[in-house]
Design an enzyme around this catalytic site. Structure first.
Site, PDB file in Angstrom:
ATOM      1  N   SER A 136       0.859  -1.179   0.000  1.00  0.00           N
ATOM      2  CA  SER A 136       0.000   0.000   0.000  1.00  0.00           C
ATOM      3  C   SER A 136       0.895   1.228   0.000  1.00  0.00           C
ATOM      4  O   SER A 136       1.657   1.444   0.940  1.00  0.00           O
ATOM      5  CB  SER A 136      -0.893  -0.032   1.246  1.00  0.00           C
ATOM      6  OG  SER A 136      -1.598   1.174   1.391  1.00  0.00           O
ATOM      7  N   LYS A 162      -1.144  -1.017  -4.376  1.00  0.00           N
ATOM      8  CA  LYS A 162      -2.311  -0.198  -4.033  1.00  0.00           C
ATOM      9  C   LYS A 162      -1.825   1.228  -3.843  1.00  0.00           C
ATOM     10  O   LYS A 162      -0.847   1.461  -3.146  1.00  0.00           O
ATOM     11  CB  LYS A 162      -2.961  -0.725  -2.759  1.00  0.00           C
ATOM     12  CG  LYS A 162      -3.988   0.199  -2.116  1.00  0.00           C
ATOM     13  CD  LYS A 162      -4.764  -0.524  -1.017  1.00  0.00           C
ATOM     14  CE  LYS A 162      -4.761   0.261   0.283  1.00  0.00           C
ATOM     15  NZ  LYS A 162      -5.513  -0.427   1.355  1.00  0.00           N
ATOM     16  N   LYS A 164      -2.788   5.088  -2.663  1.00  0.00           N
ATOM     17  CA  LYS A 164      -3.729   5.954  -1.949  1.00  0.00           C
ATOM     18  C   LYS A 164      -4.053   7.140  -2.831  1.00  0.00           C
ATOM     19  O   LYS A 164      -3.152   7.715  -3.466  1.00  0.00           O
ATOM     20  CB  LYS A 164      -3.095   6.433  -0.645  1.00  0.00           C
ATOM     21  CG  LYS A 164      -2.857   5.323   0.352  1.00  0.00           C
ATOM     22  CD  LYS A 164      -4.162   4.879   0.994  1.00  0.00           C
ATOM     23  CE  LYS A 164      -3.890   3.897   2.121  1.00  0.00           C
ATOM     24  NZ  LYS A 164      -5.142   3.484   2.793  1.00  0.00           N
ATOM     25  N   ASP A 189      -7.130   3.290  -3.134  1.00  0.00           N
ATOM     26  CA  ASP A 189      -7.856   3.406  -1.866  1.00  0.00           C
ATOM     27  C   ASP A 189      -8.020   4.887  -1.543  1.00  0.00           C
ATOM     28  O   ASP A 189      -7.031   5.608  -1.413  1.00  0.00           O
ATOM     29  CB  ASP A 189      -7.068   2.698  -0.751  1.00  0.00           C
ATOM     30  CG  ASP A 189      -7.795   2.678   0.593  1.00  0.00           C
ATOM     31  OD1 ASP A 189      -8.940   3.182   0.669  1.00  0.00           O
ATOM     32  OD2 ASP A 189      -7.217   2.148   1.570  1.00  0.00           O
ATOM     33  N   GLU A 214     -11.169   1.039  -3.531  1.00  0.00           N
ATOM     34  CA  GLU A 214     -11.455   0.825  -2.105  1.00  0.00           C
ATOM     35  C   GLU A 214     -11.988   2.102  -1.450  1.00  0.00           C
ATOM     36  O   GLU A 214     -11.400   3.170  -1.585  1.00  0.00           O
ATOM     37  CB  GLU A 214     -10.154   0.372  -1.420  1.00  0.00           C
ATOM     38  CG  GLU A 214     -10.280   0.067   0.064  1.00  0.00           C
ATOM     39  CD  GLU A 214      -8.968  -0.484   0.649  1.00  0.00           C
ATOM     40  OE1 GLU A 214      -8.119  -0.975  -0.113  1.00  0.00           O
ATOM     41  OE2 GLU A 214      -8.785  -0.401   1.875  1.00  0.00           O
ATOM     42  N   ASP A 239     -13.818  -0.971   3.130  1.00  0.00           N
ATOM     43  CA  ASP A 239     -12.935  -1.142   4.288  1.00  0.00           C
ATOM     44  C   ASP A 239     -13.667  -0.546   5.496  1.00  0.00           C
ATOM     45  O   ASP A 239     -14.411  -1.251   6.207  1.00  0.00           O
ATOM     46  CB  ASP A 239     -11.599  -0.428   3.976  1.00  0.00           C
ATOM     47  CG  ASP A 239     -10.604  -0.393   5.125  1.00  0.00           C
ATOM     48  OD1 ASP A 239     -10.957  -0.787   6.245  1.00  0.00           O
ATOM     49  OD2 ASP A 239      -9.444   0.057   4.917  1.00  0.00           O
ATOM     50  N   LYS A 263     -10.025  -6.521   8.118  1.00  0.00           N
ATOM     51  CA  LYS A 263      -9.001  -6.155   9.106  1.00  0.00           C
ATOM     52  C   LYS A 263      -9.523  -6.554  10.470  1.00  0.00           C
ATOM     53  O   LYS A 263     -10.571  -6.067  10.889  1.00  0.00           O
ATOM     54  CB  LYS A 263      -8.793  -4.639   9.122  1.00  0.00           C
ATOM     55  CG  LYS A 263      -8.159  -4.055   7.887  1.00  0.00           C
ATOM     56  CD  LYS A 263      -7.976  -2.558   8.058  1.00  0.00           C
ATOM     57  CE  LYS A 263      -7.417  -1.950   6.786  1.00  0.00           C
ATOM     58  NZ  LYS A 263      -7.365  -0.485   6.851  1.00  0.00           N
ATOM     59  N   GLY A 291      -4.249  -4.035   6.254  1.00  0.00           N
ATOM     60  CA  GLY A 291      -3.311  -3.790   7.351  1.00  0.00           C
ATOM     61  C   GLY A 291      -3.488  -2.415   7.948  1.00  0.00           C
ATOM     62  O   GLY A 291      -4.151  -1.541   7.379  1.00  0.00           O
TER      63      GLY A 291
HETATM   64  O1  OSB Z   1      -7.104   2.146   4.531  1.00  0.00           O
HETATM   65  O2  OSB Z   1      -6.096   0.324   4.291  1.00  0.00           O
HETATM   66  C1  OSB Z   1      -6.156   1.425   4.808  1.00  0.00           C
HETATM   67  C2  OSB Z   1      -3.006   2.077   6.910  1.00  0.00           C
HETATM   68  C3  OSB Z   1      -3.549   2.750   7.982  1.00  0.00           C
HETATM   69  C4  OSB Z   1      -4.893   3.023   7.984  1.00  0.00           C
HETATM   70  C5  OSB Z   1      -5.710   2.608   6.927  1.00  0.00           C
HETATM   71  C6  OSB Z   1      -5.176   1.913   5.859  1.00  0.00           C
HETATM   72  C7  OSB Z   1      -3.785   1.672   5.841  1.00  0.00           C
HETATM   73  C8  OSB Z   1      -3.088   1.011   4.737  1.00  0.00           C
HETATM   74  C9  OSB Z   1      -1.749   0.377   5.040  1.00  0.00           C
HETATM   75  O3  OSB Z   1      -3.473   1.033   3.598  1.00  0.00           O
HETATM   76  C10 OSB Z   1      -1.729  -1.083   4.863  1.00  0.00           C
HETATM   77  C11 OSB Z   1      -0.498  -1.699   5.498  1.00  0.00           C
HETATM   78  O4  OSB Z   1      -0.520  -2.020   6.707  1.00  0.00           O
HETATM   79  O5  OSB Z   1       0.494  -1.869   4.784  1.00  0.00           O
HETATM   80 MG    MG Z   2      -8.403   1.071   3.220  1.00  0.00          MG
END
Ligand code: OSB
Ligand code: MG
Length: 374
Positions: A136, A162, A164, A189, A214, A239, A263, A291
């Site tokens: 991510s 992924k 952001k 995401d 996402e 999510d 999660k 995660g």
């Molecule tokens: O939206 O998936 C998410 C990290 C912190 C809070 C929300 C998210 C995330 C990540 C990181 O996308 C995923 C990871 O742990 O590598």
């Molecule tokens: Mg997410």
């Protein structure tokens, strides 16, 4: 009285690189670890992943830690149970705070697996095997830096990327990644940063052949996701919106999602996450494990859940060295040459928790033994 002691540690762990989402950036993570000890001396570990601020969730590490100490741990100590499901039943008296509950529940699942001498994966409906590692990637100051990081992660062997996104950093960076790297498995995401008025942006993203989009809209707006799902062909993944098995079923009935990011901390435990995966499999909903920038302790549970047969996409589970200079488990989580992470075939978490390191790093520690109160 099967649990004789609970230790809670508070650490701050510095990320190797700032991680920025539509909520803002973080350079370090507050880490709360829970250790339970049963009367025979065996232990179990869990992690509380609440962030510094109430952005992803209303939970923050300070408030969740308070709820943990004042309400959740006393419930555990009064009952003395070491059964995770029994604990969750008791803890349901506490409204909300899934992240705080998960920390204790994980510790009990680890303990139970250690006592039974089986891997936590087996407790959670999975099995020792390879799970697909995705990465991510946070929002970058510019497209060049994004392309550099995507290249680095692909070179490291990650199987899926992924990205952001947020308003102002969406169609352009995504098309740039597509153009540069061709047909790599790619998804985005938004962490709820858009509204239904941004339909046009999603129509553009729909042309980018993404695995999924996402959480485009607010966590409490299943209806908006349903409207978008009807307009575009890219699957919608939820999510933040899915806090329980019931939410998943309602989202599915409404047609708001095709895929769920599972999660444990969001749904209130790894056994709840397992149940959600069972239901996803039954209903034909795509699933993968997300995660929260976990340390090696929380990561062990993500890896275990990712071996569940419902998992049909690569996970947001990266190697320890993507987050930390030094992890708090041994060996650290690493990527195989196949871009996977191996589910350990050992009792419990399957990695050694480095208690001495944790003791040294911790800013604060609370211990509750049988007969004493937090
Ligand atoms: O939206 O998936 C998410 C990290 C912190 C809070 C929300 C998210 C995330 C990540 C990181 O996308 C995923 C990871 O742990 O590598
Ligand atoms: Mg997410």
């Amino acid at each position: 009285m099967e649990i004789r002691k609970v230790d809670i540690y508070l650490l701050e762990m510095k990320l190797k690189e700032e991680f920025r989402t539509s909520f803002g950036g973080i350079k370090a993570r507050p880490v709360v670890l829970v250790r339970v000890e049963e009367r025979g001396g065996e232990e179990g570990w869990g992690e509380l992943v609440a962030e510094w601020g109430p952005w992803y969730s209303y939970e923050t590490f300070e408030v969740s830690l308070l709820v943990l100490k004042k309400f959740i741990v006393p419930l555990l100590m009064e009952s003395g149970t070491r059964d995770p499901e029994e604990f969750l039943r008791l803890a349901s008296r506490v409204r909300g705070y899934p992240m705080a509950k998960t920390a204790v529940e994980e510790a009990l699942v680890d303990l139970s697996a250690r006592l039974r001498k089986i891997p936590v994966a087996e407790v959670l409906g999975g099995r020792p095997k390879d799970v697909e590692a995705g990465v991510s990637i946070g929002i970058k100051p510019n497209i060049k830096e994004l392309l550099d990081e995507v290249k680095l992660r692909l070179d490291e062997g990650y199987r899926r990327v992924k990205i952001k996104i947020e308003p102002g950093f969406d169609v352009k960076p995504v098309s740039a990644v597509r153009k540069e790297f061709g047909d790599i498995p790619l998804q985005v995401d938004a962490n709820g940063a858009y509204s239904i008025r941004d339909l046009q942006i999603f129509e553009e993203l729909d042309k980018q052949d993404l695995l999924m989009i996402e959480q485009p809209f607010a966590w409490d707006d299943l209806l908006a996701h349903r409207v978008l799902a009807r307009k575009i062909s890219t699957p919608i993944c939820l999510d933040e919106s899915i806090a329980s098995v019931q939410d998943l079923v309602i989202g599915w009935m409404l047609g708001s999602l095709e895929v769920v990011n599972v999660k444990p901390a969001r749904v209130g435990g790894v056994t709840v996450a397992k149940r959600m995966l069972d239901i996803a499999l039954e209903l034909g909903i795509g699933a993968w494990i997300g995660g929260m920038l976990e340390t090696g302790v929380g990561r062990a549970f993500l890896v275990a859940l990712a071996s569940h047969p419902a998992v049909s996409y690569p996970n947001d589970i990266s190697a320890s060295n993507r987050y930390w200079d030094e992890d708090i488990v041994e060996p650290p989580w690493t990527l195989t040459s196949r871009g996977t992470i191996e589910v350990p075939n050992k009792p419990g978490l399957g990695v050694e928790v480095l208690t001495d390191r944790i003791e040294k790093m911790s800013r604060e520690k609370w211990s509750v033994s049988r007969g004493t109160v937090a």
